[in-house]
Structures are given as C-alpha cells and as structure tokens.
Design an enzyme around this catalytic site. Sequence first.
Site, PDB file in Angstrom:
ATOM      1  N   PHE A   1       0.834  -1.187   0.000  1.00 20.39           N
ATOM      2  CA  PHE A   1       0.000   0.000   0.000  1.00 20.39           C
ATOM      3  C   PHE A   1       0.876   1.248   0.000  1.00 20.39           C
ATOM      4  O   PHE A   1       1.905   1.284   0.674  1.00 20.39           O
ATOM      5  CB  PHE A   1      -0.916  -0.003   1.223  1.00 20.39           C
ATOM      6  CG  PHE A   1      -2.039   0.989   1.140  1.00 20.39           C
ATOM      7  CD1 PHE A   1      -3.145   0.735   0.344  1.00 20.39           C
ATOM      8  CD2 PHE A   1      -1.982   2.183   1.841  1.00 20.39           C
ATOM      9  CE1 PHE A   1      -4.179   1.649   0.251  1.00 20.39           C
ATOM     10  CE2 PHE A   1      -3.015   3.105   1.753  1.00 20.39           C
ATOM     11  CZ  PHE A   1      -4.116   2.845   0.958  1.00 20.39           C
TER      12      PHE A   1
ATOM     13  N   ASP B   1       2.031  -5.083   8.164  1.00 14.03           N
ATOM     14  CA  ASP B   1       0.847  -4.240   8.054  1.00 14.03           C
ATOM     15  C   ASP B   1      -0.353  -5.174   7.934  1.00 14.03           C
ATOM     16  O   ASP B   1      -0.504  -5.883   6.937  1.00 14.03           O
ATOM     17  CB  ASP B   1       0.973  -3.335   6.831  1.00 14.03           C
ATOM     18  CG  ASP B   1      -0.229  -2.425   6.639  1.00 14.03           C
ATOM     19  OD1 ASP B   1      -1.287  -2.689   7.245  1.00 14.03           O
ATOM     20  OD2 ASP B   1      -0.118  -1.460   5.857  1.00 14.03           O
TER      21      ASP B   1
ATOM     22  N   TYR C   1     -10.730   0.599  10.958  1.00 11.97           N
ATOM     23  CA  TYR C   1     -11.957   1.084  10.331  1.00 11.97           C
ATOM     24  C   TYR C   1     -12.430   0.198   9.185  1.00 11.97           C
ATOM     25  O   TYR C   1     -13.451   0.484   8.569  1.00 11.97           O
ATOM     26  CB  TYR C   1     -11.785   2.522   9.830  1.00 11.97           C
ATOM     27  CG  TYR C   1     -10.518   2.800   9.048  1.00 11.97           C
ATOM     28  CD1 TYR C   1     -10.390   2.422   7.721  1.00 11.97           C
ATOM     29  CD2 TYR C   1      -9.464   3.473   9.644  1.00 11.97           C
ATOM     30  CE1 TYR C   1      -9.228   2.682   7.009  1.00 11.97           C
ATOM     31  CE2 TYR C   1      -8.293   3.745   8.944  1.00 11.97           C
ATOM     32  CZ  TYR C   1      -8.185   3.358   7.626  1.00 11.97           C
ATOM     33  OH  TYR C   1      -7.031   3.616   6.923  1.00 11.97           O
ATOM     34  N   LYS C   2     -11.733  -0.877   8.890  1.00 14.40           N
ATOM     35  CA  LYS C   2     -12.158  -1.783   7.829  1.00 14.40           C
ATOM     36  C   LYS C   2     -12.986  -2.918   8.441  1.00 14.40           C
ATOM     37  O   LYS C   2     -14.124  -2.713   8.848  1.00 14.40           O
ATOM     38  CB  LYS C   2     -10.938  -2.298   7.078  1.00 14.40           C
ATOM     39  CG  LYS C   2     -10.090  -1.202   6.423  1.00 14.40           C
ATOM     40  CD  LYS C   2      -8.890  -1.782   5.712  1.00 14.40           C
ATOM     41  CE  LYS C   2      -7.919  -0.718   5.221  1.00 14.40           C
ATOM     42  NZ  LYS C   2      -8.509   0.147   4.184  1.00 14.40           N
TER      43      LYS C   2
ATOM     44  N   ARG D   1     -12.766  -4.314  -6.541  1.00 10.64           N
ATOM     45  CA  ARG D   1     -12.698  -5.110  -5.312  1.00 10.64           C
ATOM     46  C   ARG D   1     -14.105  -5.250  -4.728  1.00 10.64           C
ATOM     47  O   ARG D   1     -14.828  -4.274  -4.566  1.00 10.64           O
ATOM     48  CB  ARG D   1     -11.773  -4.454  -4.286  1.00 10.64           C
ATOM     49  CG  ARG D   1     -10.341  -4.301  -4.738  1.00 10.64           C
ATOM     50  CD  ARG D   1      -9.410  -3.945  -3.596  1.00 10.64           C
ATOM     51  NE  ARG D   1      -9.899  -2.815  -2.803  1.00 10.64           N
ATOM     52  CZ  ARG D   1      -9.294  -2.368  -1.702  1.00 10.64           C
ATOM     53  NH1 ARG D   1      -8.203  -2.966  -1.254  1.00 10.64           N
ATOM     54  NH2 ARG D   1      -9.787  -1.330  -1.043  1.00 10.64           N
TER      55      ARG D   1
END
Length: 421
Positions: A125, A206, A231-232, A381
């Site tokens: 990322f 990560d 937050y995912k 996605r």
Amino acid sequence: MDDGRAWELDQSDPVAYVREQFHLPQDAIYLDGNSLGLASKTAERVLLEAFDEWKTYAIDGWSHGQRPWLYNAEALGARLAPFVGARPAEVVATGSISVNIHQLLSSFYRPTPARSIILADTLNFPTDLYALQSQLRLHDLDVAGHLLCTASRDGHLIDEDDIIANMSDQVAVLWLPTVLYRSGQLLDVARLTDEAHRRGILVGLDLAHSVGCMPHRLHDWGVDFAVWCNYKYMNGGPGAVGGLFVHERHFGGMPGLAGWFGSDKGKQFAMDDHLTPAGDAGAYQIGTPHLFSSAPLFGSLEIMEAVGIEQIRAKSLRLTDYLMRQIDLVLAPFDFTVVTPREHHRRGGHVSVQHNDAARIVKAMKVAGIVPDYREPNIIRLAPIALYTSYQDVEDAIQRIRRIMMDRSYDAFENERDIVA
C-alpha cells in the site's frame, strides 16, 4: 439465474442474526467493508456514552467512568489482542496506521554499514512505501539503494520464494502486508518470519487488510512488530484509532518517537524531564488517546467478541467462495477475471476482479445500487463481510452487474477513476 442456493445458505448461516445489529445502507448492496466497515448499533451506543461521560465528568473522566481515559489505549489494546494473536501487554490502540509505521520503524530500524536495507514488495500500500522511503531519508540513506521491493511476476501476486530469495545479509528489516490490498492475496507470514529470523532480519507487518476477518498468531509466529487500522473489518468507524503490536521480547526499549503517553503510568503525571517508558507496548504511544475515535471500536468489539474470529473467518471464506463461483458462472463471459487466489490459505477477505472497463463499470454499479471499490489500473474489489453481508446480497449484486454488462450502461461513463475511488 438464482437457483435458490443463496436463500438456503442464508437460512443455515449461524452468523446471519448479527446483520440486524448494523446500520445497513438503504437501497444499496454494500461490498466495500474492506475500505470502511459499516456502523453498528453498539458502536453508536458506546460513542454516545463517551460523549455523556465527557459531559458528566469533565476533567475527572481521566480517572472516573466506565472507561477511564488514562487507561483507554491499554484497555482497548487488551481487547484487540486476541484478534491478532497477541498477549494483552503486546498491543496498544493508538495513533493511525501511518503514524504507527513511523513510530515502529524509527524504533526498530537501526541501520548499520553491514545491514541497512529494508525489504518490502512492489504491491504494498502506498502509505507504507512512503513511510519506508521517509525513514531512509531521515537516516541520510539513498532510497534506490536501500529499499528493495520484491517484484510481482504477474502484477497481482507476490511469490514467497521471491521474497526469501531477497533476504540477503544486508537486510535489516522485512516489511510486508499480511494481505495484498489490490488482489487479496494472503501471504504465508509464519514461513516468511521464520526465514527472516534465520537470517537475523527483523519482521514488521501491516495487517490493515486482514485484521478482523481472519485469525492471526503474531506472538507465536514471532513477528517483531505490526500495525493496523480499525476502520475496515473491525468496523471502528472513519478515522478510528489504529493499533500496534510489539513482541514482548522487545519490551524495555526506548521508543524512537517519544511522547508523554508512552510513559510508565505511575510516573506520567510526575512531569519528569526524562521519559520513563512503559514496560510494554504502551511505551510506543506518543500523544493523548483518541477517545472519540476509539469509542465506536469498543462497541464493535462487543459484536465481534460474541461471534468469535474463527466463526467470522469461516463465514468470510464461504461468502467469497460463493462470490467467486457466481463470477465464474455469470460474469466470466463478459471478460471478468478473478485475480484473487482460490485457495483458502492464500486468500484474505475480499475478491478482486480484473476488467479493462473497470473504472466505468464501478460507476455504473453505484448507480445500480452496488457499493464496490476500484483500484488502478483495472481492478474491482468486492468484499462481502461476514457480519452483515448475506448470500442473497452477493447473488443480487452479481445479477445487477450482469444487467449492466448486458445493456452496456457503463458506456455512459468515462473509464477513469473518481477522486475517491
């Protein structure tokens, strides 16, 4: 083309009852929980409780109330620990994922003339790569010569053998995602950690795209340090406080970025000019806890703890299996190609699909009441979330996409991403 299978799967789903505890978007099928999880009723309740405690206690909220603020980060860290396979003292809820990457790299990346390379991958990322490059510059090291990124053979996946082949005796730190954000590939962290440690390389991870949708064993794997956002799949809300892990064998060290909330709690308010760091992962806090951005996570954890991460993972795999079968059956004739690995042990919680018109198809999907995610250059996605996505949601989404392709409604849009993809 619905054969009734979705209805049967929903009827036999042991996790189906949890869906009612979330605020679901009206008139839309939400398949973007790998970017931002949905709000739960428990998260809403705890956030309002946090505001009420501020209103009621004012400054005494630091030591009074249901969740005293002084111990907020450690208390939440202990709740998060089982979800990453850590001991309670190894986890603290603090900062953001980018800040925590900088904190841990500044603490553990100590280059020497013999060992100065950071080993990563080309599909990481961007924020991770930015942080790695920044840390090298802070050490006055040339980025091109000291950041080694293992290349992908196909643009989607990373072969673990290629990572291991790059583990030279000049590598100081291995930094990897557990799950690749574009393709959803799950890396073999246990194997990679073992191979790195055999060569004297520290391992940092990560977990942004794996925490909350699958079990981890960070302590048992021997991972040195890790970061993640909440937050995912953890459903902590936009801007939710981040999490970090430091293996207990590293306790007692001085954090690279020192701040007063990394202090030993007994001495924090003594206001000494010299930091006495906490004896656990709490030492790696910098500033005051994010009280309102952590409150919803306390609420979300009530649901997740009740369901259990093993059951969450089992449902996630069943959902993504079903989704990929539907793509193969219904959408493959329209040139959709699944790039996510099919094997359970190599797959995270989302499915990535490649299509040359991906950007415009995503725009048409939103008009059709589907909330997906787009990633450059041509990836859609789709993330069916175990806690609130039904099999019927998956079936309906696939049929809506089929209609988009049949009537070519995507032709009305430019094939380029919006500002927020």
